[in-house]
Design an enzyme around this catalytic site. Structure first.
Site, short mmCIF file in Angstrom:
data_model
loop_
_atom_site.label_atom_id
_atom_site.label_comp_id
_atom_site.label_asym_id
_atom_site.label_seq_id
_atom_site.Cartn_x
_atom_site.Cartn_y
_atom_site.Cartn_z
CG ASN A 107 -1.96 1.07 1.26
OD1 ASN A 107 -1.80 1.99 0.19
ND2 ASN A 107 -2.55 1.30 2.14
CG ASP A 114 6.31 1.94 2.86
OD1 ASP A 114 6.49 1.82 4.06
OD2 ASP A 114 5.24 1.69 1.93
#
Length: 438
Positions: free
Chosen positions: A277, A304
């Protein structure tokens, strides 16, 4: 371990050959034919010297989710990937929304010794989006927090977002937004497009990211404050950031390595390693974010890094957790997607993976290879290729999308504050503390 290192024959930022002398945790001299009596000499012929990498977007999971990662294991992974500093996201348990929690994270990083850990504070209490967290207290704490994010959750309420931007302006902080309209992405499983339609999976439309970015750059312009857009992933988002910068908005943006290389076509096999995501997008989006990074519209690459236990990925697609580990592979993926394609030079890699992330996060002492500065250095071999395997992973989780993929390059040495953490390609077991004077 010797306090003095002499690194010989490196290609400084991929350019001219040079030697570097490191003494007492700082870069003492850069030149040719350098030596020091009693120093350890590292023959780095053919290696590229970069300022130690800085990741503005890392999930270390501690406290609360130590089955996935700890500060120690996460910073070991960071060092293996050439990183000397990581910014730790606040979605821990308890959430990093108070001075006490961010100071605990800072102390855990100091004890580990592999990389500097700079906590990111939550924007709202418990990341619930209802009221502002203790932004000022975290900023004044020993952790000196300057970046705030509810990452994993969008600060969806425009009034809360405006108030956060206003608050951090007082100390030149930055709000890092996870741009995802929650209503437009309810039950979303992958990028909305041809592949999602063929697979019958609920789609995550590009407009859900772009609409939040559009709103927030206007709010940042209105307030005159700093906005950072996390893990930008669509062509439309690149256009919005480009437009905002032309207007003079104080906005920066990041792209992940996986959004520079992987596409939603990989979802066809329902391999949950590719569930993330924001989701993997189309080949057209990949090309657009590469171009945006190359022309400076996108400021940095951030990993991330999102570790998960095996059981959270070894299940049906719909039930699997979002996220990929990325610290050990980031530099190699940027090498493949941006350097081998001719879109970036090594000096640009230093800018997007070190200098600019340190500047955005106001992390002093990082991001440059200059005499007198703390010795945070990454030495990288760009000439080799190899299959990425579990042996390349040094954290607690194995959810890498690159397992089995051929990637260029190898981190040969990582030096954090004058202390070697990766030595000739091998992670050091007990690196000690950085020798940087206060």
């Amino acid at each position: 371990m010797s306090r003095t290192l002499v690194i010989t024959g490196i290609q400084l930022l991929g350019r001219d050959s040079a030697d570097i002398v490191i003494e007492d945790g700082r870069i003492a001299e850069i030149g040719s034919g350098l030596s020091r009596s009693g120093a350890r000499v590292i023959d780095a012929s053919g290696l590229v010297a970069l300022p130690g990498l800085v990741d503005l977007h890392t999930h270390l999971r501690e406290p609360g989710f130590e089955a996935s990662e700890t500060v120690l294991s996460g910073t070991r992974a960071a060092a293996a990937g050439g990183f000397t500093a990581v910014f730790a996201m606040p979605n821990t348990q308890p959430v990093a929304d108070t001075a006490g929690v961010v100071e605990q994270e800072l102390a855990l990083g100091e004890a580990a010794g592999y990389a500097t850990v700079q906590p990111i504070g939550a924007v709202t209490v418990g990341q619930k989006g209802e009221r502002l967290a203790e932004l000022g207290a975290m900023a004044r704490s020993r952790a000196r927090v300057r970046v705030f994010s509810d990452d994993g959750f969008c600060v969806w309420d425009p009034l809360i977002m405006r108030r956060a931007l206003e608050y951090v302006k007082a100390f030149d902080g930055v709000i890092a937004q996870h741009a995802q309209d929650p209503r437009l992405t309810e039950a979303a499983q992958m990028n909305e497009g041809i592949v999602s339609a063929e697979l019958g999976l609920a789609g995550w439309p590009a407009v859900a990211e772009e609409s939040i970015i559009a709103r927030d750059v206007l709010l940042a312009e209105h307030v005159g404050s700093r906005l950072h857009v996390c893990h930008l992933s669509t062509a439309g988002s690149v256009d919005l950031i480009r437009w905002a910068k032309k207007r003079g908005v104080r906005v920066t943006a990041e792209v992940t390595p996986h959004h520079l290389l992987l596409t939603d076509e990989l979802v066809r096999d329902y391999d949950a390693r590719y569930k993330v995501n924001p989701p993997l997008r189309t080949a057209e989006d990949v090309q657009a974010v590469r171009e945006g990074l190359a022309d400076g519209t996108i400021d940095i690459v951030a990993t991330d890094h999102a570790p998960h236990p095996a059981e959270n990925k070894a299940c049906e697609w719909q039930a699997a957790a979002n996220g990929m580990v990325g610290l050990e592979s980031a530099l190699r993926v940027v090498h493949q997607s941006m350097v081998e394609t001719g879109m970036l030079e090594w000096s640009d890699v230093a800018r997007v993976l070190s200098t600019t992330p340190a500047r955005i996060g106001q992390l002093d002492g990082f991001g440059s290879l200059e005499v007198g500065r703390p010795a945070h250095v990454t030495l990288y071999d760009p000439t080799v290729h190899g299959v990425f395997t579990e042996a390349d992973l040094h954290g607690r989780s194995r959810n890498s999308p690159y397992l089995g993929r051929d990637l260029p390059g190898r981190v040969q040495w990582t030096i954090h504050g004058g202390v070697v953490t990766v030595d000739d390609g091998e992670l050091v077991q007990e690196p000690g503390s950085p020798e940087v004077p206060q």
